[in-house]
Design an enzyme around this catalytic site. Structure first.
Site, mmCIF file in Angstrom:
data_model
loop_
_atom_site.group_PDB
_atom_site.id
_atom_site.type_symbol
_atom_site.label_atom_id
_atom_site.label_comp_id
_atom_site.label_asym_id
_atom_site.label_seq_id
_atom_site.Cartn_x
_atom_site.Cartn_y
_atom_site.Cartn_z
ATOM 1 N N PHE A 55 0.835 -1.212 0.000
ATOM 2 C CA PHE A 55 0.000 0.000 0.000
ATOM 3 C C PHE A 55 0.866 1.258 0.000
ATOM 4 C CE2 PHE A 55 -2.232 2.797 3.335
ATOM 5 C CZ PHE A 55 -2.783 3.632 2.375
ATOM 6 N N ASP A 93 12.553 -11.885 -0.807
ATOM 7 C CA ASP A 93 12.165 -11.816 0.599
ATOM 8 C C ASP A 93 13.252 -11.070 1.362
ATOM 9 O OD1 ASP A 93 11.517 -12.232 3.263
ATOM 10 O OD2 ASP A 93 10.867 -14.292 2.950
ATOM 11 N N LYS A 134 10.317 -12.035 12.014
ATOM 12 C CA LYS A 134 11.510 -12.211 11.174
ATOM 13 C C LYS A 134 11.644 -11.071 10.172
ATOM 14 C CE LYS A 134 12.139 -17.255 11.087
ATOM 15 N NZ LYS A 134 12.071 -18.454 10.214
ATOM 16 N N ASN A 142 19.206 -6.839 7.355
ATOM 17 C CA ASN A 142 19.730 -6.986 5.993
ATOM 18 C C ASN A 142 19.793 -5.659 5.250
ATOM 19 O OD1 ASN A 142 20.201 -9.769 6.093
ATOM 20 N ND2 ASN A 142 18.068 -10.238 5.605
ATOM 21 N N ALA A 174 10.533 2.552 8.107
ATOM 22 C CA ALA A 174 9.104 2.760 8.338
ATOM 23 C C ALA A 174 8.731 2.088 9.653
ATOM 24 C CB ALA A 174 8.293 2.183 7.182
ATOM 25 N N TYR A 224 4.308 -7.807 15.902
ATOM 26 C CA TYR A 224 4.470 -6.570 15.138
ATOM 27 C C TYR A 224 5.066 -5.467 16.011
ATOM 28 C CZ TYR A 224 3.332 -2.668 12.015
ATOM 29 O OH TYR A 224 3.406 -1.565 11.216
#
Length: 323
Positions: free
Chosen positions: A16, A61, A94, A102, A117, A148
């Site tokens: 989004f 990913d 993760k 990373n 973010a 989260y």
């Protein structure tokens, strides 16, 4: 001699917020690499960007390392709605932690500026109102939202440690409730829930008594804040709250949605989910002072644009199902 086009990586670029950011960066004149594994992002969000020669899509990913030569990184990769991040909480954690690590390692290697973010969920169910950046929060470390909340808190820790230890130029923005076109119709967020239910003339579901409050920022305003933040001097690192400080009760939001859509839906009430915050409102004084930014789009205008999008999207889904 032509100046070199800035190269920017957006992880979670098909989501989004990420798709809107990619679109804006291309308009500015940057070369944009979008990184996404489509766990919650959608190719539909970026299809219109694919023909642009300055846009590149890499299906990847963020939990796994990658090397892409860029000048700046926006790290947006992570499921952000409760339905999505609770569907696989371990993967959510993760993505927040390994993804941040990373992207930070890549920024360190490239000496690139990097934006994180982060989220208002850093504050949990706050005891301070409105929430300012110095507040440490009130977060349950073992609840259904913790994957989260704590994942994003850990990511912030990594960002500030890379800044202190490795001198990586960082920007940490804490994003409050944001809405607009390209939200997923089934993401479980209050605005998408209410608008989709209204357009389908289904009962509008309110969890709790509807007196809990939220502040809603339209996506175009939020993307402005990202751009402004990334263009600040290196000593402006954050965290900085990014959101709209105008506060609404959820019951008032539902009434406004009914008014805008002209729906005949009724409002019904269901039990409040575990750890759902009672109030959410950002103190954005830092954003005003350091980013020269504050939201411009009012809720009514933003809801109308969002309702138009969902109306088109529901028609598209219905047509596809009929084939």
């Amino acid at each position: 001699m032509l100046s070199k086009r800035k190269r920017v990586l957006v992880s979670g670029g098909a989501g989004f917020l990420g798709s809107h950011l990619c679109e804006r960066l291309l308009l500015i004149g940057y070369h944009v690499t979008c990184l996404d594994n489509f766990f919650t992002g959608s190719k539909n969000n970026i299809l219109h960007l694919l023909p642009n020669p300055n846009f590149k899509l890499i299906e990847h990913d963020v939990c796994n390392p990658i090397f892409v030569e860029v000048d700046e990184i926006f790290n947006l990769a992570c499921p952000a709605s409760p339905i999505h991040y609770q569907s696989d909480p371990i993967y959510t954690m993760k993505t927040s932690v390994f993804g941040a690590l990373n992207m930070l390692e890549l920024a360190k290697k490239l000496k690139a500026k990097i934006f994180q973010a982060s989220t208002s969920e850093i504050y949990g169910d706050p005891h301070v109102h409105p929430q300012h950046e110095a507040y440490w929060g009130n977060v349950n470390p073992k609840g259904i939202r913790s994957c989260y909340d704590e994942g994003k808190r850990c990511a912030e820790t990594l960002f500030f440690d890379f800044w202190r230890v490795h001198k990586v130029p960082i920007k940490v923005g804490r994003i409050f409730n944001t809405y607009g076109p390209r939200m997923h119709p089934n993401d479980g967020r209050v605005i998408s829930n209410l608008i989709v239910q209204a357009l389908r003339n289904e009962d509008l579901t309110i969890y709790g008594n509807g007196k809990q409050t939220r502040s809603f920022c339209y996506v175009d305003d939020l993307i402005d804040s990202f751009i402004n933040f990334m263009n600040t001097p290196d000593d402006v690192v954050g965290p900085i709250n990014l959101g709209n400080p105008v506060e609404f009760k959820i019951i008032d939001l539902a009434t406004k949605v009914l008014e805008i859509t002209g729906s005949s839906s009724k409002i019904i009430f269901k039990p409040l989910p575990s750890d759902d915050p009672q109030q959410r409102k950002p103190d954005i004084q830092k954003a005003k002072d350091l980013l020269n930014w504050s939201p411009k789009v009012d809720l009514e205008k933003g809801l109308k644009e969002t309702a138009k999008y969902f109306d088109r999207e529901l028609s598209r889904i219905s047509s596809k199902a009929a084939i």
